[in-house]
Design an enzyme around this catalytic site. Structure first.
Site, PDB file in Angstrom:
ATOM      1  CG  ASP A 194     -19.783   3.174   5.265  1.00  0.00           C
ATOM      2  OD1 ASP A 194     -20.747   4.326   5.213  1.00  0.00           O
ATOM      3  OD2 ASP A 194     -19.082   3.156   6.404  1.00  0.00           O
ATOM      4  CB  SER A 219      -0.636   0.069   1.341  1.00  0.00           C
ATOM      5  OG  SER A 219      -1.375   1.453   1.523  1.00  0.00           O
TER       6      SER A 219
HETATM    7  C1  GLA Z   1     -19.835   4.376   9.756  1.00  0.00           C
HETATM    8  C2  GLA Z   1     -20.451   2.867   9.362  1.00  0.00           C
HETATM    9  C3  GLA Z   1     -21.930   3.210   8.656  1.00  0.00           C
HETATM   10  C4  GLA Z   1     -22.810   3.851   9.416  1.00  0.00           C
HETATM   11  C5  GLA Z   1     -22.205   5.117   9.940  1.00  0.00           C
HETATM   12  C6  GLA Z   1     -23.064   6.180  10.718  1.00  0.00           C
HETATM   13  O1  GLA Z   1     -19.654   5.107   8.796  1.00  0.00           O
HETATM   14  O2  GLA Z   1     -19.581   2.143   8.585  1.00  0.00           O
HETATM   15  O3  GLA Z   1     -22.228   1.742   8.569  1.00  0.00           O
HETATM   16  O4  GLA Z   1     -23.322   3.241  10.620  1.00  0.00           O
HETATM   17  O5  GLA Z   1     -20.948   5.099  10.530  1.00  0.00           O
HETATM   18  O6  GLA Z   1     -24.317   6.557   9.778  1.00  0.00           O
END
Ligand code: GLA
Length: 391
Positions: free
Chosen positions: A188, A85
């Site tokens: 995400d 990386s």
């Molecule tokens: C992090 C987690 C997500 C979500 C956010 C809060 O980014 O990875 O899944 O829960 O926090 O919204």
């Protein structure tokens, strides 16, 4: 965003933040003595609204940021995986397929992916891997999901795996939950897999049904990293998640998504104070996502901005995931008449804010906020969106 991107040893290879005069990063050929065969790219994400709702079965509204993670890969004819990386100043890490074991280091994300794919029935053989990323680590902008999705895309391309973008996102979440040990929701990975620039992904995290909602014309997004690192694997995130499960159980609901917003205060009055706050945030935040989508469709920027501020207040006071540095950034943004709304984005306990500003003023607003933040806190904030000219 392409799946089978040829290895690119240009600007992305040099990596972000390389100081003038510093040694350029080694190319794939430098590392492994041959060219990469294929690759995968995935963006970081910024959530516009809908925070800590995903693991409660609720709604979220993320979009992507220009920063990206790039994976270059060449298949091997044995079962060795070597990965390097550009963000970590170490020689390539190495392990054997089938012997993945968590080390508490960045290589766990690579191991998580080569663990989860065979678990899901996709046969692999070894690979040489080179990773570079401009998604800041700990910025609350999904550097982990961007890495998982870029790796999964690279493996999908290399082994011709028949996996669509939604199941690919689910594999990314499973890799993170079960191998890395971070109890994140699905937002995400879905955002990094499916969202597009200036278009938000209105996602029902229970059914994974989604709709694409464009940003209204006349506004820009500003994303400012506070310089205070956020970690999902840290205990606070898991504690919030447990509190939500406990509250849902006490209210007789499968998940907080199922708690109606009507007469909320009455419904939650018997809960202990902390749980009452958590429920209040999640239930009102779900409604704010629905309202934000309506505001975006109606091009009602003022309303959208109000919802940003209301979301921030709820995260700060009820969900208690903000920190003074983030509150300061939001307050400084609020003082600027070009800003319609601002809030903490992502999991919290550090990370970044997202602001909605008048079009073409983003860089200026961001730099002003960052300057005042430095004067007030001594900390250095970075304006990530819009990117600096030439970045
Ligand atoms: C992090 C987690 C997500 C979500 C956010 C809060 O980014 O990875 O899944 O829960 O926090 O919204």
């Amino acid at each position: 965003m392409t799946d089978t991107q040829r290895a690119d040893h240009g600007a992305a290879g040099a990596g972000p933040g390389l100081q003038p005069g510093a040694q350029p990063h080694p190319t794939f050929r430098d590392l492994y003595g041959r060219e990469a065969e294929c690759g995968g790219v995935a963006p970081g994400r910024v959530n516009l609204i809908g925070e800590h709702t995903d693991y409660n079965g609720g709604f979220v509204l993320p979009t992507v940021i220009p920063q990206r993670t790039t994976v270059e890969l060449a298949v091997r004819d044995d079962r060795v995986v070597r990965a390097w990386s550009a963000n970590i100043h170490e020689p390539p890490a190495e392990y054997h397929l089938g012997s993945e074991a968590r080390r508490g280091a960045w290589i766990d994300y690579v191991q998580a992916v080569t663990w989860v794919l065979p678990e899901a029935g996709h046969a692999l053989c070894g690979a040489d891997i080179r990773i570079s990323s401009s998604v800041p680590l700990g910025g609350g902008l999904s550097s982990s999901a961007a890495l998982e999705m870029a790796l999964l895309r690279a493996f999908r391309a290399a082994f011709g795996l028949q996996i669509d973008d939604v199941p690919l996102a689910k594999l990314g979440q499973r890799a993170e939950n079960e191998f890395v040990g971070a109890p994140c929701g699905i937002m995400d990975q879905m955002a990094c897999s499916l969202a597009e620039d200036r278009v938000a992904l209105f996602l029902d995290t229970r059914t994974l049904a989604f709709d694409r909602v464009p940003l209204p014309p006349g506004v820009d997004l500003v994303v400012i990293n506070s310089g205070v690192s956020h970690r999902v694997a840290g205990g606070d995130y898991a504690t919030r998640r447990r509190e939500c499960e406990e509250a849902a159980h006490m209210l007789g609901a499968p998940q907080l998504r199922d708690v109606p917003a009507a007469s909320l205060e009455q419904r939650i009055e018997s809960l202990p104070d902390t749980l009452r706050r958590r429920v209040r945030h999640v239930v009102t935040e779900d409604q704010r996502v629905v309202d934000a989508v309506e505001a975006m469709r109606a091009r009602d920027v003022a309303r959208l901005g109000e919802l940003f501020y209301a979301s921030h207040a709820s995260m700060r006071d009820d969900y208690q995931v903000s920190i003074p540095e983030i509150d300061l950034l939001v307050d400084l943004a609020r003082k600027d008449p070009r800003v319609h709304g601002a809030r903490l984005t992502g999991g919290g306990f550090g990370g970044s804010i997202v602001a909605l500003v008048r079009a073409a003023t983003g860089r200026d607003v961001g730099e002003r906020v960052a300057r005042e933040y430095h004067a007030r806190s001594g900390r250095t904030a970075t304006v990530l969106v819009p990117p600096a000219l030439g970045a």
